[in-house]
Design a protein around this motif. Structure first.
Motif, PDB file in Angstrom:
ATOM      1  N   PRO A  78       0.828  -1.201   0.000  1.00 28.18           N
ATOM      2  CA  PRO A  78       0.000   0.000   0.000  1.00 28.18           C
ATOM      3  C   PRO A  78       0.863   1.252   0.000  1.00 28.18           C
ATOM      4  CG  PRO A  78       0.047  -0.970   2.174  1.00 28.18           C
ATOM      5  CD  PRO A  78       0.775  -1.914   1.258  1.00 28.18           C
ATOM      6  N   ALA A  79       0.281   2.333  -0.425  1.00 28.40           N
ATOM      7  CA  ALA A  79       1.002   3.600  -0.417  1.00 28.40           C
ATOM      8  C   ALA A  79       1.345   3.949   1.023  1.00 28.40           C
ATOM      9  CB  ALA A  79       0.157   4.689  -1.052  1.00 28.40           C
ATOM     10  N   ARG A  80       2.560   4.301   1.268  1.00 25.98           N
ATOM     11  CA  ARG A  80       3.000   4.605   2.616  1.00 25.98           C
ATOM     12  C   ARG A  80       3.184   6.104   2.768  1.00 25.98           C
ATOM     13  NH1 ARG A  80       1.383   0.971   5.652  1.00 25.98           N
ATOM     14  NH2 ARG A  80       3.069  -0.069   6.671  1.00 25.98           N
ATOM     15  N   ASN A  81       3.111   6.542   4.002  1.00 25.33           N
ATOM     16  CA  ASN A  81       3.323   7.934   4.345  1.00 25.33           C
ATOM     17  C   ASN A  81       2.259   8.824   3.701  1.00 25.33           C
ATOM     18  OD1 ASN A  81       4.579   9.897   5.800  1.00 25.33           O
ATOM     19  ND2 ASN A  81       6.188  10.254   4.307  1.00 25.33           N
ATOM     20  N   ASN A  82       1.022   8.361   3.733  1.00 18.30           N
ATOM     21  CA  ASN A  82      -0.081   9.123   3.149  1.00 18.30           C
ATOM     22  C   ASN A  82      -0.947   9.644   4.298  1.00 18.30           C
ATOM     23  OD1 ASN A  82      -2.275  10.135   1.771  1.00 18.30           O
ATOM     24  ND2 ASN A  82      -2.207   8.525   0.235  1.00 18.30           N
ATOM     25  N   LEU A  83      -0.733  10.898   4.644  1.00 18.54           N
ATOM     26  CA  LEU A  83      -1.388  11.506   5.797  1.00 18.54           C
ATOM     27  C   LEU A  83      -2.902  11.543   5.648  1.00 18.54           C
ATOM     28  CD1 LEU A  83      -1.201  13.035   8.487  1.00 18.54           C
ATOM     29  CD2 LEU A  83      -0.949  15.134   7.159  1.00 18.54           C
ATOM     30  N   VAL A  84      -3.402  11.944   4.500  1.00 17.23           N
ATOM     31  CA  VAL A  84      -4.851  12.098   4.313  1.00 17.23           C
ATOM     32  C   VAL A  84      -5.562  10.753   4.446  1.00 17.23           C
ATOM     33  CG1 VAL A  84      -6.644  12.802   2.692  1.00 17.23           C
ATOM     34  CG2 VAL A  84      -4.572  14.166   2.914  1.00 17.23           C
ATOM     35  N   VAL A  85      -5.026   9.727   3.799  1.00 18.86           N
ATOM     36  CA  VAL A  85      -5.649   8.406   3.878  1.00 18.86           C
ATOM     37  C   VAL A  85      -5.623   7.887   5.322  1.00 18.86           C
ATOM     38  CG1 VAL A  85      -5.460   6.002   3.123  1.00 18.86           C
ATOM     39  CG2 VAL A  85      -5.146   7.850   1.488  1.00 18.86           C
ATOM     40  N   GLY A  86      -4.529   8.096   6.013  1.00 14.03           N
ATOM     41  CA  GLY A  86      -4.435   7.668   7.404  1.00 14.03           C
ATOM     42  C   GLY A  86      -5.415   8.390   8.310  1.00 14.03           C
ATOM     43  N   LEU A  87      -5.573   9.704   8.094  1.00 16.35           N
ATOM     44  CA  LEU A  87      -6.522  10.465   8.912  1.00 16.35           C
ATOM     45  C   LEU A  87      -7.962  10.053   8.645  1.00 16.35           C
ATOM     46  CD1 LEU A  87      -4.974  14.055   8.802  1.00 16.35           C
ATOM     47  CD2 LEU A  87      -5.026  12.466  10.738  1.00 16.35           C
ATOM     48  N   VAL A  88      -8.293   9.831   7.384  1.00 16.64           N
ATOM     49  CA  VAL A  88      -9.655   9.420   7.041  1.00 16.64           C
ATOM     50  C   VAL A  88      -9.954   8.047   7.646  1.00 16.64           C
ATOM     51  CG1 VAL A  88     -11.165   8.739   5.130  1.00 16.64           C
ATOM     52  CG2 VAL A  88      -9.830  10.846   4.976  1.00 16.64           C
ATOM     53  N   ALA A  89      -9.006   7.128   7.550  1.00 21.93           N
ATOM     54  CA  ALA A  89      -9.211   5.786   8.123  1.00 21.93           C
ATOM     55  C   ALA A  89      -9.347   5.864   9.638  1.00 21.93           C
ATOM     56  CB  ALA A  89      -8.051   4.874   7.734  1.00 21.93           C
ATOM     57  N   ALA A  90      -8.515   6.682  10.272  1.00 27.54           N
ATOM     58  CA  ALA A  90      -8.586   6.817  11.724  1.00 27.54           C
ATOM     59  C   ALA A  90      -9.887   7.479  12.155  1.00 27.54           C
ATOM     60  CB  ALA A  90      -7.392   7.617  12.229  1.00 27.54           C
ATOM     61  N   LEU A  91     -10.351   8.463  11.404  1.00 26.15           N
ATOM     62  CA  LEU A  91     -11.608   9.125  11.738  1.00 26.15           C
ATOM     63  C   LEU A  91     -12.792   8.160  11.614  1.00 26.15           C
ATOM     64  CD1 LEU A  91     -13.062  11.744  12.511  1.00 26.15           C
ATOM     65  CD2 LEU A  91     -13.207  12.276  10.081  1.00 26.15           C
ATOM     66  N   GLY A  92     -12.798   7.374  10.551  1.00 26.89           N
ATOM     67  CA  GLY A  92     -13.852   6.369  10.393  1.00 26.89           C
ATOM     68  C   GLY A  92     -13.829   5.357  11.524  1.00 26.89           C
ATOM     69  N   ALA A  93     -12.639   4.904  11.888  1.00 25.07           N
ATOM     70  CA  ALA A  93     -12.518   3.951  12.995  1.00 25.07           C
ATOM     71  C   ALA A  93     -12.951   4.590  14.311  1.00 25.07           C
ATOM     72  CB  ALA A  93     -11.077   3.452  13.101  1.00 25.07           C
ATOM     73  N   ALA A  94     -12.661   5.873  14.492  1.00 25.23           N
ATOM     74  CA  ALA A  94     -13.040   6.565  15.727  1.00 25.23           C
ATOM     75  C   ALA A  94     -14.553   6.670  15.868  1.00 25.23           C
ATOM     76  CB  ALA A  94     -12.406   7.959  15.761  1.00 25.23           C
ATOM     77  N   VAL A  95     -15.232   6.966  14.774  1.00 30.59           N
ATOM     78  CA  VAL A  95     -16.698   7.079  14.828  1.00 30.59           C
ATOM     79  C   VAL A  95     -17.325   5.726  15.169  1.00 30.59           C
ATOM     80  CG1 VAL A  95     -18.752   7.520  13.423  1.00 30.59           C
ATOM     81  CG2 VAL A  95     -16.804   9.085  13.309  1.00 30.59           C
ATOM     82  N   LEU A  96     -16.862   4.686  14.486  1.00 31.18           N
ATOM     83  CA  LEU A  96     -17.405   3.342  14.763  1.00 31.18           C
ATOM     84  C   LEU A  96     -17.068   2.869  16.176  1.00 31.18           C
ATOM     85  CD1 LEU A  96     -16.687   1.538  11.384  1.00 31.18           C
ATOM     86  CD2 LEU A  96     -18.892   2.281  12.283  1.00 31.18           C
ATOM     87  N   ALA A  97     -15.840   3.122  16.605  1.00 26.95           N
ATOM     88  CA  ALA A  97     -15.429   2.689  17.940  1.00 26.95           C
ATOM     89  C   ALA A  97     -16.201   3.433  19.021  1.00 26.95           C
ATOM     90  CB  ALA A  97     -13.930   2.897  18.115  1.00 26.95           C
ATOM     91  N   ALA A  98     -16.461   4.729  18.827  1.00 31.63           N
ATOM     92  CA  ALA A  98     -17.232   5.495  19.807  1.00 31.63           C
ATOM     93  C   ALA A  98     -18.644   4.935  19.930  1.00 31.63           C
ATOM     94  CB  ALA A  98     -17.282   6.970  19.413  1.00 31.63           C
ATOM     95  N   ALA A  99     -19.243   4.613  18.799  1.00 33.97           N
ATOM     96  CA  ALA A  99     -20.601   4.062  18.831  1.00 33.97           C
ATOM     97  C   ALA A  99     -20.623   2.712  19.559  1.00 33.97           C
ATOM     98  CB  ALA A  99     -21.143   3.914  17.413  1.00 33.97           C
ATOM     99  N   LEU A 100     -19.688   1.853  19.231  1.00 36.90           N
ATOM    100  CA  LEU A 100     -19.649   0.533  19.885  1.00 36.90           C
ATOM    101  C   LEU A 100     -19.340   0.650  21.368  1.00 36.90           C
ATOM    102  CD1 LEU A 100     -17.870  -1.619  17.166  1.00 36.90           C
ATOM    103  CD2 LEU A 100     -20.265  -1.702  17.861  1.00 36.90           C
ATOM    104  N   TYR A 101     -18.404   1.517  21.707  1.00 38.45           N
ATOM    105  CA  TYR A 101     -18.052   1.720  23.113  1.00 38.45           C
ATOM    106  C   TYR A 101     -19.256   2.263  23.879  1.00 38.45           C
ATOM    107  CZ  TYR A 101     -15.261   3.235  27.155  1.00 38.45           C
ATOM    108  OH  TYR A 101     -14.756   3.415  28.416  1.00 38.45           O
ATOM    109  N   GLY A 102     -19.975   3.185  23.277  1.00 39.75           N
ATOM    110  CA  GLY A 102     -21.172   3.727  23.913  1.00 39.75           C
ATOM    111  C   GLY A 102     -22.240   2.678  24.124  1.00 39.75           C
ATOM    112  N   VAL A 103     -22.419   1.801  23.153  1.00 38.80           N
ATOM    113  CA  VAL A 103     -23.405   0.722  23.292  1.00 38.80           C
ATOM    114  C   VAL A 103     -23.000  -0.222  24.423  1.00 38.80           C
ATOM    115  CG1 VAL A 103     -24.365  -1.320  22.146  1.00 38.80           C
ATOM    116  CG2 VAL A 103     -24.257   0.866  20.934  1.00 38.80           C
ATOM    117  N   VAL A 104     -21.715  -0.529  24.518  1.00 36.74           N
ATOM    118  CA  VAL A 104     -21.241  -1.403  25.604  1.00 36.74           C
ATOM    119  C   VAL A 104     -21.531  -0.759  26.957  1.00 36.74           C
ATOM    120  CG1 VAL A 104     -19.156  -2.336  26.693  1.00 36.74           C
ATOM    121  CG2 VAL A 104     -19.509  -2.612  24.242  1.00 36.74           C
TER     122      VAL A 104
END
Length: 181
Positions: A47-73
């Motif tokens: 995969p393309a390495r050192n890609n800040l935008v792709v990393g931030l978008v992936a982390a933001l998506g994971a953060a939204v999903l993780a917050a929802a799951l953590y809240g449900v727990v």
């Protein structure tokens, strides 16, 4: 008398010395393939390495999903669970590191997103608990009475709450660094 040389012949690709495997090997190969041997699989495309935008978008998506799951727990169990907070940070860091590579901004961004994700997850849990207690829907409690949800979170916060924040941030930082290598 002049003698002419025979024209050059292309290499033969048929069986040499009666070997049934020689026909599968290109001419000039030093040894015939062994019975049962397979060609090595092609290397996966990195995969393309050192890609800040792709990393931030992936982390933001994971953060939204993780917050929802953590809240449900939290909403279902009515307790904060430390391992779940660590999992939130780990998932965010893993997403950032795998997608974005070794960009030095990503571990810091993963920490910030992990802290925000744990906070919003705890707010979602508070809103779920409040919705059960009042008979209102979750969306009414969370969106129409958000200040009440925040006050409930402040009232329920203790040192363990902030330890979970620290653990999530540490897990996000570590996972980002390890996933990028």
């Amino acid at each position: 008398m002049s003698q002419s040389a025979p024209p050059p012949q292309p290499p033969q690709s048929g069986p040499v010395d009666g070997s049934p495997y020689a026909k599968d090997e290109p001419a000039g190969a030093p040894y015939p393939p062994q019975p049962g041997a397979f060609a090595p699989a092609p290397a996966p495309v990195a995969p393309a390495r050192n890609n800040l935008v792709v990393g931030l978008v992936a982390a933001l998506g994971a953060a939204v999903l993780a917050a929802a799951l953590y809240g449900v727990v939290i909403g279902v169990t009515k307790h904060e669970i430390g391992y779940a907070a660590v999992g939130v940070g780990f998932v965010i860091g893993l997403a950032a590191g795998k997608a974005g590579g070794r960009n030095p901004v990503l571990p810091i961004a993963a920490i910030v997103l992990a802290l925000a994700s744990v906070y919003f997850g705890q707010l979602v849990g508070e809103a779920m608990i409040g919705a059960k207690a009042t008979g209102l829907s979750f969306t009414q409690v969370f969106f129409d009475h958000f200040s009440v949800v925040q006050k409930a979170w402040k009232a329920d916060s203790d040192p363990l709450t902030f330890l979970f924040f620290a653990l999530a941030g540490f897990a996000a930082f570590s996972a980002t660094r390890k996933a990028a290598h």
